[in-house]
Design a protein around this motif. Structure first.
Motif, PDB file in Angstrom:
ATOM      1  N   SER A   8       2.152   1.657  -3.472  1.00 16.35           N
ATOM      2  CA  SER A   8       1.085   2.083  -4.386  1.00 16.35           C
ATOM      3  C   SER A   8       0.712   3.537  -4.128  1.00 16.35           C
ATOM      4  O   SER A   8       0.501   4.306  -5.066  1.00 16.35           O
ATOM      5  N   TYR A   9       0.625   3.902  -2.873  1.00 15.67           N
ATOM      6  CA  TYR A   9       0.285   5.277  -2.498  1.00 15.67           C
ATOM      7  C   TYR A   9       1.306   6.261  -3.072  1.00 15.67           C
ATOM      8  O   TYR A   9       0.952   7.353  -3.477  1.00 15.67           O
ATOM      9  N   ASN A  10       2.561   5.843  -3.125  1.00  8.12           N
ATOM     10  CA  ASN A  10       3.620   6.677  -3.689  1.00  8.12           C
ATOM     11  C   ASN A  10       3.824   6.436  -5.181  1.00  8.12           C
ATOM     12  O   ASN A  10       4.854   6.788  -5.736  1.00  8.12           O
ATOM     13  N   GLN A  11       2.831   5.814  -5.818  1.00 10.33           N
ATOM     14  CA  GLN A  11       2.754   5.634  -7.259  1.00 10.33           C
ATOM     15  C   GLN A  11       3.946   4.875  -7.841  1.00 10.33           C
ATOM     16  O   GLN A  11       4.480   5.222  -8.891  1.00 10.33           O
TER      17      GLN A  11
ATOM     18  N   TYR B 222      -1.699  -1.220  -8.657  1.00 10.80           N
ATOM     19  CA  TYR B 222      -2.569  -2.000  -7.774  1.00 10.80           C
ATOM     20  C   TYR B 222      -1.958  -3.317  -7.486  1.00 10.80           C
ATOM     21  O   TYR B 222      -1.399  -4.021  -8.094  1.00 10.80           O
TER      22      TYR B 222
ATOM     23  N   GLY C 189       3.144  -2.754  -6.424  1.00  7.36           N
ATOM     24  CA  GLY C 189       2.257  -2.279  -5.378  1.00  7.36           C
ATOM     25  C   GLY C 189       1.709  -3.391  -4.516  1.00  7.36           C
ATOM     26  O   GLY C 189       2.392  -4.373  -4.220  1.00  7.36           O
TER      27      GLY C 189
ATOM     28  N   ILE D 136      -1.627   4.997 -10.571  1.00  9.04           N
ATOM     29  CA  ILE D 136      -1.476   4.292  -9.302  1.00  9.04           C
ATOM     30  C   ILE D 136      -1.449   2.801  -9.599  1.00  9.04           C
ATOM     31  O   ILE D 136      -2.301   2.284 -10.308  1.00  9.04           O
TER      32      ILE D 136
ATOM     33  N   TYR E 191       0.828  -1.200   0.000  1.00 12.34           N
ATOM     34  CA  TYR E 191       0.000   0.000   0.000  1.00 12.34           C
ATOM     35  C   TYR E 191       0.864   1.253   0.000  1.00 12.34           C
ATOM     36  O   TYR E 191       0.602   2.201  -0.739  1.00 12.34           O
ATOM     37  N   GLU E 192       1.909   1.244   0.806  1.00  9.26           N
ATOM     38  CA  GLU E 192       2.802   2.407   0.852  1.00  9.26           C
ATOM     39  C   GLU E 192       3.403   2.660  -0.523  1.00  9.26           C
ATOM     40  O   GLU E 192       3.485   3.789  -0.973  1.00  9.26           O
TER      41      GLU E 192
END
Length: 165
Positions: free
Chosen positions: A26-29, A165, A33, A163, A23-24
């Motif tokens: 993915s959150y930072n693109q 996934y 992810g 982003i 998640y971290e």
């Protein structure tokens, strides 16, 4: 041999660890992810459970001279295999090298999965905290003015809105 409830617990802890770290990213693109990190952690956990608990149960079948079970061999191959996967995440783009953090993160996530597979929950928890401290230390240093990102990296972060996934 592990009970079915312990196997379920270990696999779900592994999934949770992979999701948290993924998640971290993915959150930072980042390109790798939630799915990638979850699968790496789950796979490492699976291989360690098989190596430590599954193979010794087969020792009576393979009880002949010179045959020795060594769970460390599977662990070593996990490290090697993830190193190979991580190498594929590293790209050289016009003199810039990208993907080193992703590769290192995949490698440490495999280690977390191995720890979960062995039932080392406290080690896993402490390691996840350390991983997050490592991942967020650089942006924190930038905000404090102690470190600056290269201009190309800042521009590419603004341009890349996809982003993973």
């Amino acid at each position: 041999m592990l009970s079915q409830s312990e196997i379920i617990l270990r696999m779900f802890v592994s999934l949770l660890v992979g999701v948290i770290i993924g998640y971290e990213r993915s959150y930072n693109q980042k390109t790798a992810g939630v799915r990638t990190y979850s699968l790496v952690c789950i796979g490492a956990t699976l291989f360690m459970i098989i190596s430590v608990y599954g193979l010794p149960s087969l020792s009576s079948i393979y009880n002949f001279y010179g045959f020795r079970l060594d769970p460390g061999r599977v662990a070593a191959q996990i490290v090697t295999g993830i190193g190979f996967v991580g190498a594929g995440a590293i790209w050289k783009d016009r003199g810039n090298i990208r993907g080193l953090t992703t590769a290192a993160n995949l490698w440490v996530t495999a280690g977390l999965g191995m720890a979960v597979g062995l039932g080392m929950y406290f080690l896993t928890f402490v390691s996840v905290v350390c991983v997050f401290l490592a991942l967020y230390s650089s942006p924190l240093f930038c905000r404090l003015g102690l470190l600056k990102y290269p201009p190309e990296e800042e521009n590419s972060k603004k341009k890349n809105k996809d982003i993973s996934y």
